[in-house]
Design a protein around this motif. Structure first.
Motif, PDB file in Angstrom:
ATOM      1  N   GLY A   1       0.816  -1.204   0.000  1.00 20.90           N
ATOM      2  CA  GLY A   1       0.000   0.000   0.000  1.00 20.90           C
ATOM      3  C   GLY A   1       0.855   1.262   0.000  1.00 20.90           C
ATOM      4  N   LYS A   2       0.261   2.365  -0.453  1.00 21.63           N
ATOM      5  CA  LYS A   2       0.946   3.646  -0.548  1.00 21.63           C
ATOM      6  C   LYS A   2       0.153   4.722   0.200  1.00 21.63           C
ATOM      7  CE  LYS A   2       3.887   2.079  -3.819  1.00 21.63           C
ATOM      8  NZ  LYS A   2       3.364   0.707  -3.974  1.00 21.63           N
ATOM      9  N   VAL A   3       0.862   5.784   0.582  1.00 20.03           N
ATOM     10  CA  VAL A   3       0.227   6.931   1.231  1.00 20.03           C
ATOM     11  C   VAL A   3       0.558   8.181   0.426  1.00 20.03           C
ATOM     12  CG1 VAL A   3      -0.118   8.220   3.365  1.00 20.03           C
ATOM     13  CG2 VAL A   3       0.627   5.819   3.469  1.00 20.03           C
ATOM     14  N   PHE A   4      -0.478   8.945   0.078  1.00 16.19           N
ATOM     15  CA  PHE A   4      -0.295  10.227  -0.609  1.00 16.19           C
ATOM     16  C   PHE A   4      -0.476  11.356   0.393  1.00 16.19           C
ATOM     17  CE2 PHE A   4      -2.324  14.032  -2.292  1.00 16.19           C
ATOM     18  CZ  PHE A   4      -1.386  14.442  -3.226  1.00 16.19           C
ATOM     19  N   PHE A   5       0.478  12.289   0.388  1.00 19.69           N
ATOM     20  CA  PHE A   5       0.384  13.506   1.185  1.00 19.69           C
ATOM     21  C   PHE A   5       0.430  14.718   0.256  1.00 19.69           C
ATOM     22  CE2 PHE A   5       2.174  10.511   4.191  1.00 19.69           C
ATOM     23  CZ  PHE A   5       1.620  10.855   5.418  1.00 19.69           C
ATOM     24  N   GLY A   6      -0.429  15.678   0.512  1.00 17.54           N
ATOM     25  CA  GLY A   6      -0.320  16.994  -0.099  1.00 17.54           C
ATOM     26  C   GLY A   6      -0.411  18.010   1.022  1.00 17.54           C
ATOM     27  N   PHE A   7       0.602  18.860   1.156  1.00 15.66           N
ATOM     28  CA  PHE A   7       0.588  19.808   2.282  1.00 15.66           C
ATOM     29  C   PHE A   7       1.393  21.060   1.943  1.00 15.66           C
ATOM     30  CE2 PHE A   7       4.346  17.205   2.957  1.00 15.66           C
ATOM     31  CZ  PHE A   7       5.314  18.106   3.389  1.00 15.66           C
ATOM     32  N   PRO A   8       1.070  22.188   2.596  1.00 14.82           N
ATOM     33  CA  PRO A   8       1.852  23.402   2.437  1.00 14.82           C
ATOM     34  C   PRO A   8       2.997  23.417   3.449  1.00 14.82           C
ATOM     35  CG  PRO A   8      -0.096  23.878   3.725  1.00 14.82           C
ATOM     36  CD  PRO A   8      -0.157  22.408   3.391  1.00 14.82           C
TER      37      PRO A   8
END
Length: 263
Positions: A136-143
């Motif tokens: 499994g993978k984890v996606f992060f989008g953050f400032p």
């Protein structure tokens, strides 16, 4: 506060379009997405991001602390809920028993604009292990914290403060003093102070990834965040590779970071 913060259908659409036009293509380009996968979004809010994944045919779950936001999510996603394409859980992530409450693990976990709000981030990364399927993978989008509006000051009511870059980097006393001087409510001040406590830099994020035994599959930095296309009519722009390679400095000039990590 910008209009889209209070207009929930509009913000739902912004999140949906960002996921459909930028997040999913980013994941597809880097061979992260298979067909008909199980997707979990932590901090899903009204589930605009997950709508783009249900359209792919994925089975989705959204976890959110605020029940009012889940009520809206169920309204906006009524057809998908009825068809069993998505379900929602109103619960703290630490209180979830994966076997009892869900029954399976996930091929992809999404955290968009969430990690910068979470205290004890090292503890949180440990908890993610419980939810990930093999491979499994984890996606992060953050400032990044030091970016011009990394303090989320755009939620302020003052039209001066909501457009004032970098002032969230001031010491606590000066920061709180300015917020009070411009008439911000105690609730807003408390919320902005909490973000000051939990805001995360690129370097800290990568250090936690390494220390908690994950590896980085892919990363991409943006000079102009993709969602700005819908919020402000600004075309997304990738960060210059030279800037992306310079630790610390890149935090001040990067408005969004995309990461995919795995165990």
């Amino acid at each position: 506060m910008h209009e889209f913060h209070s207009d929930k259908p509009l913000y739902f659409d912004y999140q949906y379009r960002t996921a459909k036009e930028y997040i999913i293509p980013f994941l597809e380009k880097n061979n992260v997405l298979d067909k008909n996968i199980k997707v979990l979004e932590i901090g899903c809010a009204e589930a605009g991001v997950l709508k783009a994944f249900t359209e792919r045919g994925d089975t989705c779950t959204g976890i959110e602390l605020q029940s009012t936001r889940i009520e809206l999510a169920k309204k906006f996603m009524a057809e998908e809920v009825a068809e069993g394409k998505i379900n929602f859980i109103v619960k703290n992530i630490y209180d979830i028993d994966i076997e009892k409450d869900i029954g399976y693990k996930f091929d992809l976990i999404i955290l968009k604009d969430v990690i910068e709000h979470i205290p004890e981030q090292e503890k949180f990364f440990k908890k993610l292990h419980d939810f990930l399927a093999p491979n499994g993978k984890v996606f992060f989008g953050f400032p990044p914290w030091q970016m011009p509006f990394g303090g989320h000051q755009q939620i302020a009511k003052s039209k001066v403060l909501m457009y004032l870059p970098y002032f969230h980097l001031l010491p606590y006393s000066a920061y709180k003093g300015i917020l009070k001087m411009f008439g911000e409510s105690e609730a807003t001040i408390t919320g902005l102070e909490e973000i000051k406590d939990t805001g995360i830099t690129i370097e800290r994020f990568e250090r936690i990834v390494k220390n908690e035994h994950y590896s980085i599959v892919k990363k991409q930095f943006f000079f102009l965040n993709p969602i700005y296309k819908y919020k402000f009519g600004l075309r997304p722009r990738m960060q210059l590779s030279l800037i992306s390679a310079i630790p610390v400095l890149r935090n001040f000039l990067t408005t969004c970071a995309y990461y995919v990590i795995e165990k």
